[in-house]
Design an enzyme around this catalytic site. Structure first.
Site, PDB file in Angstrom:
ATOM      1  N   LEU A   1      40.768 -44.025 -83.977  1.00  0.00           N
ATOM      2  CA  LEU A   1      41.261 -42.984 -83.066  1.00  0.00           C
ATOM      3  C   LEU A   1      42.772 -42.866 -83.254  1.00  0.00           C
ATOM      4  O   LEU A   1      43.493 -43.866 -83.193  1.00  0.00           O
ATOM      5  CB  LEU A   1      40.913 -43.337 -81.618  1.00  0.00           C
ATOM      6  CG  LEU A   1      39.410 -43.562 -81.344  1.00  0.00           C
ATOM      7  CD1 LEU A   1      39.187 -44.104 -79.944  1.00  0.00           C
ATOM      8  CD2 LEU A   1      38.623 -42.271 -81.541  1.00  0.00           C
TER       9      LEU A   1
ATOM     10  N   ARG B   1      39.390 -62.842 -67.953  1.00  0.00           N
ATOM     11  CA  ARG B   1      40.388 -63.651 -67.238  1.00  0.00           C
ATOM     12  C   ARG B   1      41.224 -62.738 -66.354  1.00  0.00           C
ATOM     13  O   ARG B   1      41.113 -61.519 -66.434  1.00  0.00           O
ATOM     14  CB  ARG B   1      41.312 -64.337 -68.239  1.00  0.00           C
ATOM     15  CG  ARG B   1      41.909 -63.331 -69.215  1.00  0.00           C
ATOM     16  CD  ARG B   1      43.050 -63.860 -70.025  1.00  0.00           C
ATOM     17  NE  ARG B   1      43.307 -63.050 -71.192  1.00  0.00           N
ATOM     18  CZ  ARG B   1      43.970 -61.902 -71.216  1.00  0.00           C
ATOM     19  NH1 ARG B   1      44.461 -61.397 -70.093  1.00  0.00           N
ATOM     20  NH2 ARG B   1      44.143 -61.226 -72.326  1.00  0.00           N
TER      21      ARG B   1
ATOM     22  N   GLY C   1      45.062 -56.951 -81.140  1.00  0.00           N
ATOM     23  CA  GLY C   1      45.818 -56.373 -82.249  1.00  0.00           C
ATOM     24  C   GLY C   1      45.856 -57.224 -83.498  1.00  0.00           C
ATOM     25  O   GLY C   1      46.438 -56.839 -84.504  1.00  0.00           O
TER      26      GLY C   1
ATOM     27  N   LYS D   1      37.811 -54.351 -88.231  1.00  0.00           N
ATOM     28  CA  LYS D   1      38.325 -55.339 -87.279  1.00  0.00           C
ATOM     29  C   LYS D   1      37.600 -56.672 -87.427  1.00  0.00           C
ATOM     30  O   LYS D   1      36.392 -56.699 -87.678  1.00  0.00           O
ATOM     31  CB  LYS D   1      38.110 -54.842 -85.840  1.00  0.00           C
ATOM     32  CG  LYS D   1      38.858 -53.570 -85.473  1.00  0.00           C
ATOM     33  CD  LYS D   1      38.594 -53.201 -84.016  1.00  0.00           C
ATOM     34  CE  LYS D   1      39.417 -51.981 -83.615  1.00  0.00           C
ATOM     35  NZ  LYS D   1      39.162 -51.593 -82.207  1.00  0.00           N
TER      36      LYS D   1
HETATM   37  C1  MV4 Z   1      41.639 -49.254 -82.287  1.00  0.00           C
HETATM   38  C2  MV4 Z   1      42.626 -48.258 -82.492  1.00  0.00           C
HETATM   39  C3  MV4 Z   1      42.206 -47.035 -82.964  1.00  0.00           C
HETATM   40  N1  MV4 Z   1      40.900 -46.829 -83.220  1.00  0.00           N
HETATM   41  N2  MV4 Z   1      40.353 -48.997 -82.550  1.00  0.00           N
HETATM   42  C4  MV4 Z   1      44.649 -52.767 -81.113  1.00  0.00           C
HETATM   43  C5  MV4 Z   1      44.433 -53.906 -80.205  1.00  0.00           C
HETATM   44  C6  MV4 Z   1      42.982 -54.079 -80.112  1.00  0.00           C
HETATM   45  N3  MV4 Z   1      42.651 -54.487 -78.787  1.00  0.00           N
HETATM   46  C7  MV4 Z   1      42.394 -52.775 -80.467  1.00  0.00           C
HETATM   47  N4  MV4 Z   1      43.446 -52.016 -81.047  1.00  0.00           N
HETATM   48  C8  MV4 Z   1      43.242 -50.765 -81.517  1.00  0.00           C
HETATM   49  N5  MV4 Z   1      41.954 -50.460 -81.791  1.00  0.00           N
HETATM   50  C9  MV4 Z   1      39.995 -47.801 -83.020  1.00  0.00           C
HETATM   51  N6  MV4 Z   1      38.723 -47.564 -83.268  1.00  0.00           N
HETATM   52  C10 MV4 Z   1      43.955 -48.556 -82.174  1.00  0.00           C
HETATM   53  C11 MV4 Z   1      44.265 -49.815 -81.689  1.00  0.00           C
HETATM   54  C12 MV4 Z   1      45.656 -50.027 -81.351  1.00  0.00           C
HETATM   55  C13 MV4 Z   1      46.048 -50.245 -80.028  1.00  0.00           C
HETATM   56  C14 MV4 Z   1      45.135 -50.298 -78.977  1.00  0.00           C
HETATM   57  C15 MV4 Z   1      45.551 -50.513 -77.686  1.00  0.00           C
HETATM   58  C16 MV4 Z   1      46.903 -50.670 -77.410  1.00  0.00           C
HETATM   59  C17 MV4 Z   1      47.812 -50.625 -78.415  1.00  0.00           C
HETATM   60  C18 MV4 Z   1      47.414 -50.402 -79.737  1.00  0.00           C
HETATM   61  C19 MV4 Z   1      48.357 -50.339 -80.759  1.00  0.00           C
HETATM   62  C20 MV4 Z   1      47.954 -50.134 -82.035  1.00  0.00           C
HETATM   63  C21 MV4 Z   1      46.612 -49.981 -82.351  1.00  0.00           C
END
Ligand code: MV4
Length: 446
Positions: free
Chosen positions: A203, A291, A165, A158
């Site tokens: 995850l 926010r 996202g 990331k």
């Molecule tokens: C992740 C994940 C799986 N594993 N981190 C996407 C938005 C960002 N805020 C973090 N995100 C994710 N991080 C790990 N370690 C999957 C996502 C993710 C996701 C998270 C929240 C809501 C929708 C999502 C859609 C796709 C992937």
């Protein structure tokens, strides 16, 4: 208390802030682009200043123009709303330098949480559970490969300046790590001007659960339980609910206490939200939103608190008007984000509203700036209404939502109302058994 607040936003959230101000006896200043001359918040505000052309860069993101509007109208404080400049530390500093109060957290906290590496380090230090991964940034391909073997697969890379996202790459095996790492860094550099990246375990089927809090920076910090925002498409939330059907009372009390203790320790002031991924009974911090959020009303409905009012009060130097033990979890609330888009293709559908009838009745709240004759401009976010319902139980809430969606008439444009009607009748949604991938799988996107 402030006499006059400038609302540095548009649409339904500008109206939401205006309403809180009016009830507090505060005068409002609307700012708007030339495309928003006929917007509801502009009509209702005590004063309005046109700050530029439709393009957000020249209007709602135009720091100098907004500060000039605050100056000429004599506004005491600026509420940034959501999106636009709401998490911009530099703007928050400028607001204060120009003698106004910033209705939001300190620039230092905005900066800290804006850098996802720093945010994660802070969370960990403060006792908030985080996703296992690299401690801090990953600065070389060699480090990426070495760490990948420790973290295991799948893993996710990331961007430190990403979030919501943007700037993420998944690697399913060691063979994919070098390429994913290099692409992530290059894309981050282009998108954010910052190529810092970090790594963590990926995850597979988590829920997105977030804890709403409000703190006064004087030792007072209260959480408003959690929201489940797992129903999303391309990182746009579609339906949110509070509380989450996945948690029991003991679990929500525990995570609530963890985040409020952390925020007191940090000295945080204002409204904020801690975002978690939740899988197999465990919480993993991903980001903090510094926010007000679009979905704040569902927390208001289950707690009986006006979050915007409280946010304005703490910005004016007051202590919170309630304690944690005053916040009971009352019933259930669901929000549908109605957007001006085709309900199947999501093609944007701006245009003139020729017919409008909002639902009402017990437990129904509509936060919307729409009215008959209003033209939705094509330049901005497609959110046109939030339909929020409250019920004593989740079952009652779902029936009420079905009833309210059936009453809602928005004529002249396409909206996502038919999609919401379909989703709330899906077995998985009715039983509360969904994760962050559920909607995209259902729509055949995955
Ligand atoms: C992740 C994940 C799986 N594993 N981190 C996407 C938005 C960002 N805020 C973090 N995100 C994710 N991080 C790990 N370690 C999957 C996502 C993710 C996701 C998270 C929240 C809501 C929708 C999502 C859609 C796709 C992937």
């Amino acid at each position: 208390m402030f006499k006059k607040v400038l609302i540095a936003n548009r649409g339904e959230i500008a109206l939401r802030i205006h309403r809180a101000c009016k009830e507090m006896g505060i005068q409002t200043v609307a700012i708007h682009s030339t495309a928003d001359e006929n917007a509801m918040h502009v009509r209702l505000a005590d004063e309005a200043v046109c700050i530029g052309p439709p393009s957000p860069a020249e209007s709602y993101l135009n720091k100098a123009a907004i500060l000039t509007a605050a100056n000429i109208t004599g506004a005491d404080a600026i509420h940034p709303g959501v999106g636009f400049l709401s998490e911009n530390a530099e703007f928050a500093e400028m607001v204060v330098e120009h003698g106004h109060t910033w209705i939001g957290p300190s620039p230092a906290h905005l900066r800290m949480m804006g850098d996802k590496i720093e945010a994660k380090e802070a969370a960990k230090r403060l006792g908030i559970p985080v996703v296992p991964g690299s401690d801090g940034g990953v600065d070389s391909e060699e480090d990426a490969l070495r760490l990948a073997k420790e973290i295991g697969f799948p893993l996710i890379i990331k961007a430190a300046s990403g979030g919501g996202g943007r700037g993420m790459k998944v690697a399913n095996s060691i063979n994919e790590v070098a390429e994913a790492y290099n692409i992530c860094r290059t894309e981050a550099k282009v998108a954010f001007g910052d190529d810092a990246v970090y790594m963590e375990r990926y995850l597979g089927e988590p829920r997105h659960i977030e804890v709403q809090l409000i703190a006064d920076g004087q030792g007072g910090c209260v959480h408003l339980w959690e929201r489940d925002c797992s129903v999303q498409r391309r990182h746009q939330k579609v339906i949110e609910e509070a509380p989450s059907p996945a948690l029991d009372q003991a679990a929500r009390e525990k995570i609530g206490k963890t985040v409020t203790d952390a925020m007191v320790e940090m000295g945080y002031a204002s409204a904020g939200t801690i975002e978690f991924l939740y899988e197999r009974g465990e919480f993993f911090f991903i980001e903090m939103n510094t926010r007000l959020q679009v979905e704040h009303p569902i927390s208001e409905m289950i707690c009986g608190v006006d979050l915007v009012r409280e946010q304005i009060r703490v910005a004016a130097g007051h202590k919170l008007s309630f304690k944690q033990e005053d916040i009971k979890l009352n019933g259930h609330s669901i929000e549908c984000r109605v957007t001006a888009e085709h309900p199947e293709t999501f093609m944007p559908s701006p245009g003139k509203i020729c017919d409008y009838h909002a639902p009402g009745g017990l437990g129904v709240r509509v936060d919307s700036h729409l009215y008959t004759g209003y033209s939705i401009p094509p330049y901005y976010d497609s959110l046109v209404s939030k339909l929020i319902v409250h019920g004593d139980s989740r079952e009652e809430c779902l029936k009420r939502l079905d009833r309210a969606l059936g009453e809602y008439v928005i004529g002249g444009i396409q909206t996502t109302i038919p999609l919401h009607q379909k989703l709330i009748h899906e077995e998985a949604f009715k039983s509360g058994d969904y994760d962050i991938h559920w909607l995209e799988k259902l729509m055949g996107l995955k």
